[in-house]
Design a protein around this motif. Structure first.
Motif, short mmCIF file in Angstrom:
data_model
loop_
_atom_site.label_atom_id
_atom_site.label_comp_id
_atom_site.label_asym_id
_atom_site.label_seq_id
_atom_site.Cartn_x
_atom_site.Cartn_y
_atom_site.Cartn_z
N UNK A 16 0.83 -1.21 0.00
CA UNK A 16 0.00 0.00 0.00
C UNK A 16 0.86 1.26 0.00
N UNK A 17 1.92 1.26 0.81
CA UNK A 17 2.81 2.43 0.86
C UNK A 17 3.39 2.70 -0.52
N UNK A 18 3.88 1.66 -1.17
CA UNK A 18 4.50 1.83 -2.48
C UNK A 18 3.47 2.13 -3.57
N UNK A 19 2.24 1.73 -3.38
CA UNK A 19 1.18 2.11 -4.32
C UNK A 19 0.87 3.60 -4.18
N UNK A 20 0.82 4.07 -2.95
CA UNK A 20 0.50 5.48 -2.70
C UNK A 20 1.68 6.38 -3.07
N UNK A 40 12.07 -1.46 8.34
CA UNK A 40 11.77 -0.92 7.02
C UNK A 40 11.35 0.55 7.14
N UNK A 41 12.00 1.39 6.37
CA UNK A 41 11.67 2.81 6.33
C UNK A 41 11.33 3.19 4.90
N UNK A 42 10.46 4.17 4.76
CA UNK A 42 10.04 4.64 3.45
C UNK A 42 10.21 6.15 3.41
N UNK A 43 10.95 6.62 2.40
CA UNK A 43 11.26 8.04 2.29
C UNK A 43 10.87 8.57 0.92
N UNK A 44 10.38 9.79 0.91
CA UNK A 44 10.10 10.54 -0.31
C UNK A 44 10.28 12.01 0.08
N UNK A 45 11.42 12.57 -0.27
CA UNK A 45 11.77 13.93 0.15
C UNK A 45 11.72 14.06 1.67
N UNK A 46 12.18 13.04 2.35
CA UNK A 46 12.18 12.96 3.81
C UNK A 46 11.47 11.69 4.25
N UNK A 47 11.67 11.33 5.49
CA UNK A 47 11.07 10.11 6.02
C UNK A 47 9.54 10.22 6.03
N UNK A 48 8.89 9.23 5.46
CA UNK A 48 7.43 9.17 5.45
C UNK A 48 6.95 8.32 6.62
N UNK A 49 7.41 7.06 6.66
CA UNK A 49 6.94 6.17 7.72
C UNK A 49 7.88 5.00 7.89
N UNK A 50 7.68 4.29 9.00
CA UNK A 50 8.42 3.07 9.30
C UNK A 50 7.42 1.96 9.61
N UNK A 61 4.55 3.93 11.83
CA UNK A 61 4.79 5.22 12.44
C UNK A 61 5.07 6.24 11.35
N UNK A 62 4.27 7.28 11.33
CA UNK A 62 4.44 8.38 10.37
C UNK A 62 5.30 9.44 11.04
N UNK A 104 -0.80 8.13 3.48
CA UNK A 104 0.55 8.07 2.93
C UNK A 104 0.75 9.21 1.93
N UNK A 105 -0.22 9.42 1.06
CA UNK A 105 -0.10 10.51 0.08
C UNK A 105 0.00 11.86 0.77
N UNK A 106 -0.76 12.05 1.84
CA UNK A 106 -0.70 13.31 2.60
C UNK A 106 0.67 13.49 3.24
N UNK A 107 1.25 12.40 3.74
CA UNK A 107 2.57 12.48 4.36
C UNK A 107 3.63 12.86 3.33
N UNK A 108 3.55 12.29 2.14
CA UNK A 108 4.49 12.63 1.07
C UNK A 108 4.30 14.09 0.67
N UNK A 109 3.05 14.51 0.50
CA UNK A 109 2.77 15.90 0.13
C UNK A 109 3.31 16.85 1.18
N UNK A 110 3.17 16.49 2.44
CA UNK A 110 3.72 17.35 3.52
C UNK A 110 5.23 17.46 3.40
#
Length: 113
Positions: A16-20, A40-50, A61-62, A104-110
């Motif tokens: 889901x994270x990678x889809x968003x 596992x951590x996911x970043x897009x212009x900064x840390x999104x979530x773990x 955790x966002x 997730x999309x909101x976190x990336x946009x932020x």
């Protein structure tokens, strides 16, 4: 393949994270003897979530969750934290996938604002 519900739930969350956020970078961090696989951590212009695995739950955790809207009320942990917010999911907990994708999309946009 594991039949542990936590592994299946973590696989779903990762998907889901990678889809968003298809351009998010996935890494493993904080490797230590008690957690040899790391977190596992996911970043897009900064840390999104773990993603974390516990005995009785999995946790998403966002990193900047306190700064993003959660209209569906998915956050149910770390609610008093200054910056982060989390979602604890136990074996029988349902997950609103559409609301999770939006979060997730909101976190990336932020991160990109």
């Amino acid at each position: 393949m594991s039949d542990d519900w936590r592994d299946a739930r973590l696989d779903l969350l990762r998907t889901l994270i990678l889809r968003a956020a298809p351009d998010a970078r996935e890494e493993r961090k904080w490797v230590k003897p008690t957690n040899p696989a790391g977190v596992p951590t996911f970043s897009a212009d900064g840390l999104v979530c773990t993603l974390e695995r516990y005995r009785d739950k999995v946790k998403v955790t966002f990193a900047k969750g306190a700064s993003i809207d959660d209209p569906s009320g998915l956050f149910n942990a770390s609610l008093d934290a200054g910056t982060r917010r989390a979602i604890d999911l136990r074996e029988d907990d349902a997950l609103d996938e559409d609301a999770f994708l939006a979060l997730v999309r909101a976190a990336v946009a932020h991160n990109r604002s």
